[in-house]
Design a protein around this motif. Structure first.
Motif, mmCIF file in Angstrom:
data_model
loop_
_atom_site.group_PDB
_atom_site.id
_atom_site.type_symbol
_atom_site.label_atom_id
_atom_site.label_comp_id
_atom_site.label_asym_id
_atom_site.label_seq_id
_atom_site.Cartn_x
_atom_site.Cartn_y
_atom_site.Cartn_z
ATOM 1 N N ARG A 91 4.800 0.974 -8.975
ATOM 2 C CA ARG A 91 4.040 0.102 -8.859
ATOM 3 C C ARG A 91 3.773 -0.208 -10.457
ATOM 4 N NH1 ARG A 91 0.556 2.501 -5.251
ATOM 5 N NH2 ARG A 91 -0.932 2.950 -6.751
ATOM 6 N N ASN A 92 3.641 0.776 -11.388
ATOM 7 C CA ASN A 92 3.142 0.465 -13.188
ATOM 8 C C ASN A 92 4.755 0.557 -13.564
ATOM 9 O OD1 ASN A 92 0.885 0.427 -12.836
ATOM 10 N ND2 ASN A 92 0.520 2.271 -11.390
ATOM 11 N N TRP A 93 5.303 1.019 -13.551
ATOM 12 C CA TRP A 93 7.057 1.532 -14.278
ATOM 13 C C TRP A 93 7.402 0.237 -15.230
ATOM 14 C CZ3 TRP A 93 10.833 -1.630 -15.404
ATOM 15 C CH2 TRP A 93 10.942 -2.655 -14.658
ATOM 16 N N GLN A 146 3.683 1.461 -1.250
ATOM 17 C CA GLN A 146 3.824 2.135 -2.738
ATOM 18 C C GLN A 146 3.629 3.022 -3.792
ATOM 19 O OE1 GLN A 146 4.410 -1.959 -4.180
ATOM 20 N NE2 GLN A 146 6.642 -2.235 -4.127
ATOM 21 N N SER A 147 4.313 3.556 -3.886
ATOM 22 C CA SER A 147 3.635 4.662 -4.992
ATOM 23 C C SER A 147 3.251 4.423 -6.831
ATOM 24 C CB SER A 147 4.850 6.140 -5.504
ATOM 25 O OG SER A 147 5.902 5.288 -6.468
ATOM 26 N N TRP A 148 2.405 4.903 -6.716
ATOM 27 C CA TRP A 148 1.681 4.562 -7.937
ATOM 28 C C TRP A 148 2.753 4.139 -9.502
ATOM 29 C CZ3 TRP A 148 2.524 6.048 -13.494
ATOM 30 C CH2 TRP A 148 1.444 6.046 -14.161
ATOM 31 N N GLN A 184 0.666 -1.312 -0.117
ATOM 32 C CA GLN A 184 -0.071 -0.041 0.088
ATOM 33 C C GLN A 184 0.841 1.378 -0.241
ATOM 34 O OE1 GLN A 184 -2.695 0.014 3.208
ATOM 35 N NE2 GLN A 184 -3.226 -2.084 2.432
#
Length: 140
Positions: free
Chosen positions: A16-18, A11-13, A9
């Motif tokens: 999570r989406n790199w 972890q930044s956006w 929770q």
């Protein structure tokens, strides 16, 4: 176990989406470059097609019975116009190649000229691909 949920929770956006960010960023860059190159080609072609030399030569093509006989009617442009139209000290020059097509075949219009008041053409001819024939549009 509670600590691992908190870690996910927190972890930044971006973290999570790199994996999606890099390919979509590259794709966006490629699309922008393609649009820029397409825009440049469109602008260059528009400038050439708007020139008096282009318009006069296309009228000469359409009014030449031998060209119409070889290519058929109507004779149209077939692809991208290439060449140069320049202006320096009220003297304009052109060296333009126009791909042509008609129902009976294809050809290329070649126009070379200079404008000092009015256009004077040193070449205005159509090369017919099928017969390897060159038709001089400047001869009456």
């Amino acid at each position: 176990m509670e600590d691992s949920n908190e870690l996910v929770q927190k972890q930044s956006w971006l973290n999570r989406n790199w994996k999606w960010l890099i390919p979509s960023g590259c794709l966006t860059l490629l699309v922008l470059v393609a649009l820029f190159i397409g825009g440049v080609f469109y602008e260059v072609t528009s400038v050439l097609k708007d020139s008096e030399a282009y318009k006069e030569s296309m009228i000469a093509v359409e009014n030449n019975k031998l060209v119409v006989e070889k290519l058929g009617s109507p004779v149209e442009t077939d692809g991208m116009v290439s060449g140069t139209v320049t202006s320096h000290n009220n003297i304009r020059t052109c060296d333009v190649q126009v791909p042509l097509k008609g129902p009976k075949g294809k050809g290329t219009l070649f126009v070379v000229g200079e404008k000092r008041g009015t256009w004077k053409y040193s070449e205005m001819s159509v090369y017919i691909e099928k017969t390897n024939e060159k038709i001089d549009l400047l001869k009456k």
